[in-house]
Motif scaffolding. Structure first.
Motif, short mmCIF file in Angstrom:
data_model
loop_
_atom_site.label_atom_id
_atom_site.label_comp_id
_atom_site.label_asym_id
_atom_site.label_seq_id
_atom_site.Cartn_x
_atom_site.Cartn_y
_atom_site.Cartn_z
N LEU A 82 -5.89 -13.82 8.37
CA LEU A 82 -5.04 -12.73 8.83
C LEU A 82 -4.80 -11.70 7.74
N TRP A 83 -4.43 -12.15 6.54
CA TRP A 83 -4.15 -11.22 5.45
C TRP A 83 -5.42 -10.52 4.97
N HIS A 84 -6.54 -11.22 5.05
CA HIS A 84 -7.81 -10.59 4.68
C HIS A 84 -8.15 -9.47 5.68
N GLY A 85 -7.94 -9.73 6.95
CA GLY A 85 -8.16 -8.69 7.96
C GLY A 85 -7.21 -7.51 7.78
N HIS A 134 -13.10 -1.40 -2.39
CA HIS A 134 -11.74 -1.96 -2.42
C HIS A 134 -11.79 -3.48 -2.54
N LEU A 135 -12.66 -4.11 -1.77
CA LEU A 135 -12.76 -5.57 -1.82
C LEU A 135 -13.35 -6.04 -3.15
N SER A 136 -14.28 -5.29 -3.71
CA SER A 136 -14.84 -5.69 -5.01
C SER A 136 -13.81 -5.54 -6.13
N LEU A 177 -14.63 -15.57 -1.02
CA LEU A 177 -13.58 -16.11 -1.85
C LEU A 177 -12.22 -15.47 -1.56
N LEU A 178 -12.24 -14.18 -1.24
CA LEU A 178 -10.97 -13.52 -0.97
C LEU A 178 -10.32 -14.05 0.30
N GLU A 179 -11.13 -14.33 1.30
CA GLU A 179 -10.56 -14.83 2.55
C GLU A 179 -9.94 -16.21 2.36
N LYS A 180 -10.53 -17.02 1.49
CA LYS A 180 -9.94 -18.33 1.19
C LYS A 180 -8.62 -18.18 0.44
N GLN A 181 -8.53 -17.18 -0.43
CA GLN A 181 -7.30 -16.96 -1.18
C GLN A 181 -6.20 -16.39 -0.30
#
Length: 86
Positions: A9-12, A56-58, A1-5
């Motif tokens: 690039l920003w997720h990486g 961090h991701l959670s 879900l975070l990568e879709k938001q």
């Protein structure tokens, strides 16, 4: 879900930032413990792991979710902000 938001690039970049931040924090804590308490063993450890990045991701996911509370193993509900710490 975070990568879709965020987008790929920003997720990486978020993961890269978390890697750098957790490594810096670990090195800083090791240095302080060495200088204050003389614990030299922590200065020679060479790996931290990926658990800080997963945490961090959670934290990001729980803070950006539209739901106000989460179920903790079906026994109780906790606020979304406190979910990673529960």
């Amino acid at each position: 879900l975070l990568e879709k938001q965020f987008g790929t690039l920003w997720h990486g970049l978020t993961i890269l930032w978390a890697i750098l931040l957790t490594s810096f924090t670990y090195s800083l804590v090791s240095m302080i413990l060495y200088l204050v308490l003389g614990l030299e063993d922590l200065m020679y450890q060479h790996a931290v792991g990926f658990s800080g990045v997963i945490f961090h991701l959670s934290v990001l996911e729980s803070n950006l979710t539209p739901h106000r509370s989460r179920s903790l193993f079906g026994f109780m509900t906790v606020p979304s902000v406190a979910y990673p710490w529960a």
